[in-house]
Write a protein that holds these residues in place. Structure first.
Motif, PDB file in Angstrom:
ATOM      1  N   VAL A  24       1.181  -0.965  -0.287  1.00 50.86           N
ATOM      2  CA  VAL A  24      -0.220  -0.317   0.155  1.00 50.86           C
ATOM      3  C   VAL A  24       1.097   1.196  -0.112  1.00 50.86           C
ATOM      4  O   VAL A  24       0.548   1.685  -0.826  1.00 50.86           O
ATOM      5  N   GLN A  25       2.432   1.390   1.160  1.00 55.65           N
ATOM      6  CA  GLN A  25       2.130   2.129   0.874  1.00 55.65           C
ATOM      7  C   GLN A  25       3.289   2.651  -0.636  1.00 55.65           C
ATOM      8  O   GLN A  25       3.856   3.261  -0.288  1.00 55.65           O
ATOM      9  N   LEU A  26       3.993   1.647  -0.217  1.00 55.62           N
ATOM     10  CA  LEU A  26       5.395   1.904  -1.812  1.00 55.62           C
ATOM     11  C   LEU A  26       4.024   2.490  -2.866  1.00 55.62           C
ATOM     12  O   LEU A  26       4.453   3.277  -4.137  1.00 55.62           O
ATOM     13  N   ARG A  51      12.198  -7.902  -2.209  1.00 56.59           N
ATOM     14  CA  ARG A  51      12.113  -7.722  -3.186  1.00 56.59           C
ATOM     15  C   ARG A  51      11.277  -8.072  -4.407  1.00 56.59           C
ATOM     16  O   ARG A  51      10.558  -6.900  -5.398  1.00 56.59           O
ATOM     17  N   VAL A  52      11.734  -9.418  -4.684  1.00 53.83           N
ATOM     18  CA  VAL A  52      10.004  -9.231  -5.463  1.00 53.83           C
ATOM     19  C   VAL A  52       9.261  -9.487  -5.689  1.00 53.83           C
ATOM     20  O   VAL A  52       8.047  -8.616  -6.317  1.00 53.83           O
ATOM     21  N   ARG A  53       8.713  -9.699  -4.134  1.00 55.58           N
ATOM     22  CA  ARG A  53       7.294  -9.395  -3.852  1.00 55.58           C
ATOM     23  C   ARG A  53       6.794  -8.254  -4.112  1.00 55.58           C
ATOM     24  O   ARG A  53       5.950  -7.383  -5.187  1.00 55.58           O
ATOM     25  N   ASN A  57       3.965  -6.163  -7.356  1.00 56.27           N
ATOM     26  CA  ASN A  57       3.012  -5.012  -7.240  1.00 56.27           C
ATOM     27  C   ASN A  57       3.343  -3.691  -7.719  1.00 56.27           C
ATOM     28  O   ASN A  57       2.361  -2.822  -7.465  1.00 56.27           O
ATOM     29  N   LEU A  58       4.217  -3.378  -8.330  1.00 51.93           N
ATOM     30  CA  LEU A  58       4.819  -1.921  -9.118  1.00 51.93           C
ATOM     31  C   LEU A  58       3.312  -2.379  -9.969  1.00 51.93           C
ATOM     32  O   LEU A  58       2.792  -3.257 -10.659  1.00 51.93           O
ATOM     33  N   LEU A  62       5.987   0.207 -14.708  1.00 55.54           N
ATOM     34  CA  LEU A  62       7.007   0.896 -14.351  1.00 55.54           C
ATOM     35  C   LEU A  62       7.709  -0.984 -14.391  1.00 55.54           C
ATOM     36  O   LEU A  62       9.004  -0.237 -14.027  1.00 55.54           O
ATOM     37  N   HIS A  63       7.311  -1.658 -14.550  1.00 59.45           N
ATOM     38  CA  HIS A  63       8.306  -2.989 -14.427  1.00 59.45           C
ATOM     39  C   HIS A  63       9.588  -3.243 -14.623  1.00 59.45           C
ATOM     40  O   HIS A  63      11.049  -3.092 -14.577  1.00 59.45           O
TER      41      HIS A  63
END
Length: 448
Positions: A24-26, A51-53, A57-58, A62-63
Motif C-alpha cells: 500500500v505504501q509503495l 524485493r521481488v514481491r 506489485n508495481l 514501471l516494471h
C-alpha cells in the motif's frame, strides 16, 4: 517539478510496515511521482524475497524501467524469481536501450529470447547500437529523436510536428536526404517563428556534437560544456545517430565513481546489497586470496631479517609506521593519477613532468616526516642509530611510493587493465616490501 524525496526515509517507512502495508505504501509513493531510479534504490535495500514481491506489485508500465535502473545483480535476483510466463512477458516489453543495459549481465540464452520477443523496430535499434563498443557513446545514445528536413519552411515543419501525437519534442534535429546532420532547432523557436521562415535559419549556433566512437567520458565533458541539456551524436559520415542528455551523463558519472570506489576491494558496482551468501563469499574470497599472496610476499621479506628483529625488538614496533607512511604517500599519487587518466589529462607528453613533480613531492615529504619520525623513535628507544635507520627508510619508501604511484597506473592502462582495480593492491605490496627491506636491511648493517 517533483519534490525531492529522501529515499532513506521511505526505506525506513517500508521496513517498519507489514507485508500488506508495504505494498500500500509503495503504491502511494509511486502515485506521488517517485521516479524509477529512486524506486530501484528502494527495492535494492530489501532482501530478495521482499524485493521481488514489491516489484511484482508495481504498476506494469514501471516494471522494465525500474529493473533497468537497478544494479546488475539486483536486477538478476528479480529475473531469476520470475516464472517462465512472467519472464517472457517482461522480456517482450524491453526497448533497445534497456536490452543494451541488460545484455552485459544476463545469460546469452535470455538475451536471445529477448531478441525474439521484442518488436522489430526495437531490435533494429538494438542492432545499430551493438555496432559500437561498451565504452563508445554510440552504444548508449537515445536513437528515438525527432528529425525534419533542414530546407523546409516553418509552416511545413509545424504540420509535420502536429502529426506526432505521442509527445512534443523539445529539440528537433535537422538532416538532409542522406540523413547528414545539419543542426538542431528548439521546438519553441518553431512555434514562434513566421510561417515563411526557413527552418535551417533557426538552427542553434556553436552546438556541441559528439562522434559515436568517442568515449563515455567525452560525453560527460560535452554535456558539461554544452549550452543545452542534450548533445547530438553523429557517425563517421556525419549522419545523425541520436543524442545523449544530462541524465545519462549524471548516471554514467555515478557509475564510474561507484566502479572506482568498489574496485579497490575487488568488488563491482553491479554487486547487490543483499547478494546471496555463497556467491558473495566466493567473489570476496578471490580478492582475499590475492591479498594473502601479497601479504605473504611482505612476510617473506620480513623473514629475511628474522635475526636482527629478534635482537632489536624496537624494529618490530616501528615497522608498521614505515609501511603506513609509504602506503599513504603512494595512494595519494595513485588517486591523483587515476583521476587524471579518467579525465584524459595524463598523456605521453606530460608523463615525465608529472613523474618529476610527484617524485619531488614524495622526496620532500619523506625528508620532513623522516626528521619527525626519526626524532621521535630515537628519543622513544634512546637510540640515535635507530632514529637514523627509520628516517632513511621513510625517505626511501615515500620517494619510491611516489614513483610507483605514477608508473603502476600507466603500465596497467597500457595492458588494458583498470588502474583503479589493481593499482592499490600492487602499490601496497611494493611499498610494504621496499619499506621493510630498506628499514630492516639498513638496521642489519648498522645495528648489529
Amino acid at each position: 517539478m517533483n519534490e525531492y524525496q529522501d529515499v532513506s526515509l521511505l526505506i525506513e517507512r517500508l521496513a517498519q510496515a507489514d507485508e500488506q502495508q508495504q505494498i500500500v505504501q509503495l503504491n502511494e509513493m509511486v502515485d506521488n511521482d517517485l521516479d524509477e531510479g529512486s524506486i530501484a534504490l528502494l527495492l535494492e535495500a530489501f532482501p530478495i524475497d521482499q524485493r521481488v514481491r514489491m516489484w511484482r506489485n508495481l504498476p506494469l508500465e514501471l516494471h522494465i524501467s525500474v529493473l533497468t535502473e537497478m544494479r546488475a545483480e539486483a536486477r538478476i535476483s528479480i529475473i531469476n524469481a520470475l516464472s517462465e510466463t512472467e519472464l517472457k512477458l517482461t522480456l517482450a516489453k524491453l526497448d533497445n536501450l534497456s536490452l543494451i543495459e541488460w545484455s552485459d549481465s544476463l545469460p546469452d540464452e535470455l538475451i536471445a529470447d529477448a531478441m525474439r520477443l521484442i518488436s522489430r523496430d526495437e531490435l533494429e535499434l538494438y542492432d545499430r547500437a551493438k555496432v559500437y563498443d561498451d565504452e563508445e557513446i554510440g552504444r548508449w545514445v537515445e536513437q528515438k529523436v525527432f528529425t525534419l528536413p533542414f530546407s523546409i519552411s516553418v509552416k511545413r515543419a509545424r504540420g509535420l510536428l502536429e502529426k506526432n501525437q505521442f509527445e512534443t519534442p523539445k529539440y528537433v534535429y535537422l538532416i538532409n536526404r542522406n540523413k547528414t546532420f545539419r543542426g538542431m532547432v528548439l521546438y519553441s523557436d518553431i512555434l514562434q517563428a513566421d510561417d515563411t521562415t526557413q527552418l535551417k535559419t533557426l538552427a542553434q549556433e556553436h552546438l556541441v556534437t559528439l562522434n559515436a566512437h568517442q568515449s563515455l567520458n567525452d560525453a560527460i565533458d560535452a554535456i558539461e560544456h554544452s549550452d543545452f541539456p542534450v548533445v547530438p551524436v553523429t557517425d563517421d559520415h556525419d549522419a545523425l545517430v541520436g543524442h545523449v542528455d544530462w541524465q545519462f551523463a549524471l548516471s554514467t558519472q555515478r557509475e564510474i565513481y561507484e566502479a572506482r570506489l568498489m574496485a579497490g576491494t575487488g568488488m563491482d558496482e553491479g554487486d547487490d546489497l543483499f547478494t546471496p551468501i555463497l556467491k558473495g563469499t566466493q567473489k570476496r574470497g578471490v580478492w582475499l586470496g590475492i591479498n594473502l599472496l601479497t601479504a605473504i610476499l611482505a612476510s617473506v621479506t620480513i623473514g629475511l631479517f628474522e635475526d636482527v628483529i629478534s635482537q632489536v625488538v624496537a624494529l618490530a614496533v616501528l615497522m608498521p609506521i614505515v609501511a603506513s607512511m609509504g602506503g599513504i604517500a603512494g595512494s595519494q599519487t595513485l588517486t591523483l593519477m587515476v583521476r587524471g587518466m579518467a579525465l584524459n589529462q595524463v598523456t605521453i607528453g606530460n608523463r615525465l613532468a608529472l613523474l618529476k613533480n610527484e617524485l619531488s613531492i614524495g622526496s620532500i615529504n619523506g625528508v620532513i616526516w623522516a626528521v619527525i619520525i626519526g626524532g621521535i623513535a630515537g628519543l622513544w628507544f634512546q637510540s640515535p642509530v635507530l632514529g637514523y635507520t627509520i628516517a632513511l627508510a621513510i625517505v626511501v619508501n615515500m620517494a619510491i611510493a611516489a614513483f610507483f604511484g605514477v608508473i603502476i597506473p600507466i603500465l596497467l592502462d597500457k595492458f588494458k587493465l583498470d588502474p583503479a582495480l589493481a593499482g592499490s593492491v600492487i602499490l601496497t605490496t611494493v611499498t610494504d616490501v621496499i619499506g621493510f627491506f630498506a628499514f630492516l636491511g639498513t638496521a642489519s648493517l648498522v645495528m648489529l
